[in-house]
Design a protein around this motif. Structure first.
Motif, short mmCIF file in Angstrom:
data_model
loop_
_atom_site.label_atom_id
_atom_site.label_comp_id
_atom_site.label_asym_id
_atom_site.label_seq_id
_atom_site.Cartn_x
_atom_site.Cartn_y
_atom_site.Cartn_z
N LEU A 57 45.84 35.78 6.88
CA LEU A 57 46.69 35.46 5.74
C LEU A 57 48.03 34.93 6.22
O LEU A 57 48.53 35.34 7.28
N HIS A 58 48.63 34.06 5.43
CA HIS A 58 49.95 33.51 5.72
C HIS A 58 50.69 33.38 4.40
O HIS A 58 50.13 32.96 3.40
N GLY A 59 51.98 33.76 4.41
CA GLY A 59 52.77 33.59 3.20
C GLY A 59 54.07 34.36 3.26
O GLY A 59 54.42 34.95 4.29
N PRO A 60 54.79 34.38 2.14
CA PRO A 60 56.04 35.13 2.08
C PRO A 60 55.79 36.61 2.37
O PRO A 60 54.84 37.21 1.85
N ALA A 61 56.63 37.19 3.22
CA ALA A 61 56.43 38.57 3.68
C ALA A 61 56.25 39.55 2.53
O ALA A 61 55.34 40.39 2.56
N GLN A 62 57.09 39.46 1.53
CA GLN A 62 57.02 40.40 0.41
C GLN A 62 55.66 40.30 -0.30
O GLN A 62 55.06 41.31 -0.65
N ASN A 63 55.16 39.09 -0.48
CA ASN A 63 53.88 38.89 -1.16
C ASN A 63 52.71 39.35 -0.30
O ASN A 63 51.75 39.95 -0.81
N ILE A 64 52.79 39.08 0.99
CA ILE A 64 51.72 39.52 1.90
C ILE A 64 51.68 41.05 1.96
O ILE A 64 50.61 41.66 1.92
N ASP A 65 52.84 41.68 2.05
CA ASP A 65 52.88 43.15 2.13
C ASP A 65 52.30 43.78 0.86
O ASP A 65 51.53 44.74 0.93
N ALA A 66 52.61 43.21 -0.30
CA ALA A 66 52.04 43.71 -1.56
C ALA A 66 50.53 43.49 -1.58
O ALA A 66 49.77 44.37 -2.02
N LEU A 67 50.10 42.35 -1.09
CA LEU A 67 48.67 42.05 -1.04
C LEU A 67 47.95 43.01 -0.10
O LEU A 67 46.86 43.50 -0.42
N MET A 68 48.54 43.31 1.05
CA MET A 68 47.90 44.23 1.99
C MET A 68 47.74 45.63 1.38
O MET A 68 46.76 46.32 1.66
N THR A 69 48.66 46.04 0.55
CA THR A 69 48.53 47.32 -0.14
C THR A 69 47.31 47.28 -1.06
O THR A 69 46.52 48.24 -1.10
N ARG A 70 47.14 46.18 -1.78
CA ARG A 70 45.97 46.02 -2.66
C ARG A 70 44.68 46.00 -1.85
O ARG A 70 43.68 46.60 -2.23
N ILE A 71 44.69 45.27 -0.74
CA ILE A 71 43.50 45.15 0.10
C ILE A 71 43.09 46.51 0.65
O ILE A 71 41.91 46.86 0.66
N ALA A 72 44.06 47.28 1.12
CA ALA A 72 43.76 48.60 1.69
C ALA A 72 43.11 49.54 0.68
O ALA A 72 42.33 50.41 1.05
N ALA A 73 43.40 49.33 -0.60
CA ALA A 73 42.85 50.20 -1.65
C ALA A 73 41.54 49.67 -2.22
O ALA A 73 40.91 50.35 -3.04
N ASP A 74 41.09 48.51 -1.79
CA ASP A 74 39.88 47.88 -2.33
C ASP A 74 38.64 48.60 -1.82
O ASP A 74 38.44 48.73 -0.61
N ASP A 75 37.78 49.06 -2.73
CA ASP A 75 36.61 49.84 -2.32
C ASP A 75 35.41 48.98 -1.90
O ASP A 75 34.34 49.51 -1.61
#
Length: 169
Positions: A57-75
């Motif tokens: 992934l590549h993008g604005p840090a704030q958006n990537i960090d929020a996305l990684m939180t969502r990804i970590a919770a994805d079942d």
């Protein structure tokens, strides 16, 4: 007034898929990623490598960090392992693709399950090499297409790709 520049990051993570290759959940992940990423300035590629997902992934840090939180919770996957998270230039190695998809064989890059039932350790330098390889894969798919299900067609933009994927549901 000083203009604040948003820092960009690149991330590579690996996880273990809960379903077999080309399961309908892969399609759902792609559709969700295209929509979210396009709205948040994120680009990348999702690869199925044997029973694993690798996503760059590549993008604005704030958006990537929020996305990684969502990804970590994805079942739809488990054991999310962030292999690299570092500052990056503002130009994406994935051009303007909010998300791409393809598949590689693990043995080609020595990324598959090892004899002791573990996955190989990946150093930051190796993670950077993989991001470059995955970007090259994305460029190849953009130019020539891919034989794998759910992959982009040659010359297909985000909107056309999403419409085609929506038709597969």
């Amino acid at each position: 007034m000083e203009r604040r520049v948003t820092p960009y990051v690149q991330v590579l993570y690996r996880s273990v898929a809960r379903h077999e290759d080309f399961h309908p959940s892969d399609l759902d992940i792609l559709r969700t990623a295209i929509k979210f990423n396009a709205d948040h300035g994120v680009t990348g590629i999702l690869l199925r490598i044997d029973e694993q997902f690798f996503q760059a992934l590549h993008g604005p840090a704030q958006n990537i960090d929020a996305l990684m939180t969502r990804i970590a919770a994805d079942d739809r996957h488990q054991h999310v392992d962030i292999l690299l998270h570092e500052e990056a230039m503002d130009t994406s190695p994935f051009k303007d693709w909010s998300m791409s998809y393809d598949s590689l064989l693990g043995f080609e890059q020595e990324l598959g399950l090892q004899e002791d039932d573990t996955y190989p350790a990946i150093s930051p330098d190796r993670a950077r090499e993989l991001i470059a390889l995955f970007a090259k894969t994305a460029t190849s798919v953009a130019t020539y297409g891919s034989a794998f299900p759910y992959a982009r067609l040659s010359g297909e933009n985000d909107m056309a790709y999403l419409e085609r994927l929506d038709g597969l549901v």
